[in-house]
Design a protein around this motif. Structure first.
Motif, mmCIF file in Angstrom:
data_model
loop_
_atom_site.group_PDB
_atom_site.id
_atom_site.type_symbol
_atom_site.label_atom_id
_atom_site.label_comp_id
_atom_site.label_asym_id
_atom_site.label_seq_id
_atom_site.Cartn_x
_atom_site.Cartn_y
_atom_site.Cartn_z
ATOM 1 N N GLU A 73 -0.984 0.870 -2.636
ATOM 2 C CA GLU A 73 0.087 1.033 -2.645
ATOM 3 C C GLU A 73 -0.023 1.971 -0.913
ATOM 4 O O GLU A 73 0.195 3.256 -1.417
ATOM 5 C CB GLU A 73 1.257 0.790 -2.799
ATOM 6 C CG GLU A 73 1.316 -0.434 -3.505
ATOM 7 C CD GLU A 73 2.756 -0.571 -4.144
ATOM 8 O OE1 GLU A 73 3.660 0.344 -4.044
ATOM 9 O OE2 GLU A 73 2.724 -0.981 -5.006
ATOM 10 N N TYR A 74 0.728 1.747 0.050
ATOM 11 C CA TYR A 74 0.666 2.877 0.839
ATOM 12 C C TYR A 74 2.034 3.312 1.445
ATOM 13 O O TYR A 74 3.426 2.300 1.341
ATOM 14 C CB TYR A 74 0.238 2.753 2.258
ATOM 15 C CG TYR A 74 -1.096 2.613 2.371
ATOM 16 C CD1 TYR A 74 -2.400 3.439 2.124
ATOM 17 C CD2 TYR A 74 -2.152 1.106 2.231
ATOM 18 C CE1 TYR A 74 -3.562 3.489 2.539
ATOM 19 C CE2 TYR A 74 -3.474 1.173 2.066
ATOM 20 C CZ TYR A 74 -4.484 2.468 2.421
ATOM 21 O OH TYR A 74 -5.964 2.297 2.262
ATOM 22 N N ASP A 75 2.406 4.074 1.938
ATOM 23 C CA ASP A 75 4.388 4.535 2.371
ATOM 24 C C ASP A 75 3.694 4.502 3.885
ATOM 25 O O ASP A 75 2.777 4.186 4.764
ATOM 26 C CB ASP A 75 4.779 5.439 1.991
ATOM 27 C CG ASP A 75 4.108 7.091 2.614
ATOM 28 O OD1 ASP A 75 2.751 7.151 3.015
ATOM 29 O OD2 ASP A 75 4.076 8.313 1.935
ATOM 30 N N GLY A 76 4.540 5.202 3.947
ATOM 31 C CA GLY A 76 4.825 4.524 6.253
ATOM 32 C C GLY A 76 3.997 6.144 7.051
ATOM 33 O O GLY A 76 3.847 6.084 8.115
ATOM 34 N N ALA A 77 3.600 6.739 6.114
ATOM 35 C CA ALA A 77 2.362 8.382 6.191
ATOM 36 C C ALA A 77 1.453 7.935 5.806
ATOM 37 O O ALA A 77 0.867 8.954 6.317
ATOM 38 C CB ALA A 77 3.088 9.394 6.193
ATOM 39 N N ASP A 78 1.309 6.947 5.405
ATOM 40 C CA ASP A 78 -0.253 6.547 4.930
ATOM 41 C C ASP A 78 -1.062 7.537 3.732
ATOM 42 O O ASP A 78 -2.129 7.457 3.445
ATOM 43 C CB ASP A 78 -0.990 6.731 5.997
ATOM 44 C CG ASP A 78 -1.350 5.139 6.917
ATOM 45 O OD1 ASP A 78 -0.548 4.299 6.729
ATOM 46 O OD2 ASP A 78 -1.622 5.295 7.777
ATOM 47 N N VAL A 79 0.635 7.690 3.261
ATOM 48 C CA VAL A 79 -0.464 8.513 1.895
ATOM 49 C C VAL A 79 -0.277 6.500 0.978
ATOM 50 O O VAL A 79 0.465 6.350 0.680
ATOM 51 C CB VAL A 79 1.012 9.338 0.626
ATOM 52 C CG1 VAL A 79 0.768 9.178 0.088
ATOM 53 C CG2 VAL A 79 0.705 10.574 1.728
ATOM 54 N N ASP B 180 -4.060 11.759 1.162
ATOM 55 C CA ASP B 180 -3.581 11.588 1.607
ATOM 56 C C ASP B 180 -4.468 11.233 2.867
ATOM 57 O O ASP B 180 -5.948 11.375 2.853
ATOM 58 C CB ASP B 180 -2.977 12.502 2.339
ATOM 59 C CG ASP B 180 -2.633 12.811 4.087
ATOM 60 O OD1 ASP B 180 -2.520 12.027 4.026
ATOM 61 O OD2 ASP B 180 -1.951 13.551 3.650
ATOM 62 N N LEU B 181 -4.310 9.930 3.379
ATOM 63 C CA LEU B 181 -5.199 8.964 4.122
ATOM 64 C C LEU B 181 -4.306 8.712 5.722
ATOM 65 O O LEU B 181 -5.358 8.387 6.365
ATOM 66 C CB LEU B 181 -5.252 7.674 4.128
ATOM 67 C CG LEU B 181 -6.635 7.305 3.036
ATOM 68 C CD1 LEU B 181 -6.285 8.195 1.147
ATOM 69 C CD2 LEU B 181 -6.497 5.828 2.433
ATOM 70 N N SER B 182 -3.894 9.752 5.902
ATOM 71 C CA SER B 182 -3.310 10.129 7.036
ATOM 72 C C SER B 182 -4.509 10.050 8.648
ATOM 73 O O SER B 182 -4.515 9.627 9.365
ATOM 74 C CB SER B 182 -2.262 11.027 7.118
ATOM 75 O OG SER B 182 -2.616 12.371 6.877
ATOM 76 N N ASP B 183 -5.549 11.028 8.206
ATOM 77 C CA ASP B 183 -6.787 11.031 9.238
ATOM 78 C C ASP B 183 -7.249 9.939 9.390
ATOM 79 O O ASP B 183 -7.882 9.872 10.461
ATOM 80 C CB ASP B 183 -6.815 12.506 8.624
ATOM 81 C CG ASP B 183 -6.823 13.710 8.409
ATOM 82 O OD1 ASP B 183 -5.117 13.643 9.187
ATOM 83 O OD2 ASP B 183 -7.462 14.525 8.147
ATOM 84 N N ILE B 184 -7.211 9.111 8.724
ATOM 85 C CA ILE B 184 -7.790 8.245 9.344
ATOM 86 C C ILE B 184 -7.731 6.781 9.029
ATOM 87 O O ILE B 184 -8.629 5.336 9.257
ATOM 88 C CB ILE B 184 -9.015 7.647 7.671
ATOM 89 C CG1 ILE B 184 -8.922 7.914 6.508
ATOM 90 C CG2 ILE B 184 -10.584 9.325 8.294
ATOM 91 C CD1 ILE B 184 -10.427 7.952 5.351
ATOM 92 N N GLY B 185 -6.331 6.285 8.100
ATOM 93 C CA GLY B 185 -5.586 5.428 8.203
ATOM 94 C C GLY B 185 -5.702 4.802 6.704
ATOM 95 O O GLY B 185 -6.459 5.246 5.669
ATOM 96 N N PRO B 186 -5.110 3.550 6.397
ATOM 97 C CA PRO B 186 -5.343 2.957 4.976
ATOM 98 C C PRO B 186 -6.738 1.864 5.204
ATOM 99 O O PRO B 186 -6.078 0.285 5.371
ATOM 100 C CB PRO B 186 -4.094 1.889 5.443
ATOM 101 C CG PRO B 186 -3.752 1.953 7.129
ATOM 102 C CD PRO B 186 -4.140 2.914 7.363
ATOM 103 N N VAL B 187 -7.494 2.798 4.776
ATOM 104 C CA VAL B 187 -8.962 2.287 4.784
ATOM 105 C C VAL B 187 -9.561 0.923 3.780
ATOM 106 O O VAL B 187 -9.894 0.708 3.590
ATOM 107 C CB VAL B 187 -9.906 2.848 5.765
ATOM 108 C CG1 VAL B 187 -10.166 3.352 7.276
ATOM 109 C CG2 VAL B 187 -10.103 4.522 4.871
#
Length: 234
Positions: free
Chosen positions: A171-177, A140-147
């Motif tokens: 690959e990322y989903d819409g929630a940046d997982v 889960d990268l939602s705290d920092i975004g798709p870095v």
């Protein structure tokens, strides 16, 4: 009785001037036969390699630590080496918006009494279990975004051991997982209690230790030759 290998921490003031992490292939370089033929050692799943180059060590402490390190690597010791600031790692500014590679000071912007800051160790949570030997996991990268991008090096800690991997696909989903594919495969299983580390360490042995130790300039300073390390499978 379970054998627990001794792992030695690489001395930080013996820092390289450049460092490259290479994901595992099908073999690692071996020696040279008496007939002049190069040999290689095949490895199931492949082991990663780390290559480092060094400038001369000027300070007394660095020279003494280099002397200690030479004895360790010549005896095939397992070394824990933190990956240094390099383009293979996600930039600190992409995670925090600032350069904090040298650590984070106290709330009053002052370091510790020894002049050192808090160590900066960013991480992201694992969202689903993944078994040992798997090449794919989710975080889960939602705290920092798709870095994270392909080519970045990330890692994990498990049971006091450190592991590093190159991202081969993501690959990322819409929630940046992120669904991440890595090489080499996972050396330990992951649970939702584990975290992806953006500043990993590697556990390695040196496969050209005599070449590394061969440059001691007139007794004035130590300088390592180009060093090649291979993953210690634990």
């Amino acid at each position: 009785m379970v054998y627990v290998p001794k792992i030695y921490d690489w001395r930080y003031d013996c820092a390289p001037i450049d460092q490259v992490f290479r994901a595992g292939g099908t073999s690692t370089p071996g020696g040279m036969t008496v007939g002049g033929f190069a040999t290689a050692t095949p490895e199931v799943g492949g082991r990663y390699e780390v290559m480092m180059n060094f400038a001369p060590f000027a300070a007394e402490a660095a020279n003494l630590n280099a002397s200690w390190t030479v004895s360790r690597i010549l005896n095939s010791a397992i070394m824990r080496v933190r990956l240094y600031k390099t383009v293979q790692l996600v930039a600190a500014s992409a995670i925090t918006g600032a350069d904090v590679e040298n650590g984070i000071p106290w709330a009053n912007d002052e370091p510790w009494a020894n002049g050192e800051n808090w160590a900066w160790s960013p991480s992201s949570p694992i969202t689903n279990p993944a078994g040992r030997g798997a090449e794919m996991f989710t975080a889960d990268l939602s705290d920092i975004g798709p870095v994270l991008k392909i080519g970045h090096v990330i890692g994990f800690q498990s049971g006091g051991y450190d592991f590093a991997h190159t991202i081969m696909d993501i690959e990322y989903d819409g929630a940046d997982v992120a669904t991440v594919t890595v090489s080499p495969p996972l050396r330990r299983g992951l649970t939702t209690d584990d975290r992806l580390l953006y500043r990993p360490a590697v556990m390695v042995t040196c496969i050209n230790a005599r070449e590394v130790a061969g440059n001691f300039a007139s007794g004035r300073h130590m300088q390592f030759g180009s060093a090649q390390f291979v993953e210690a499978l634990l």
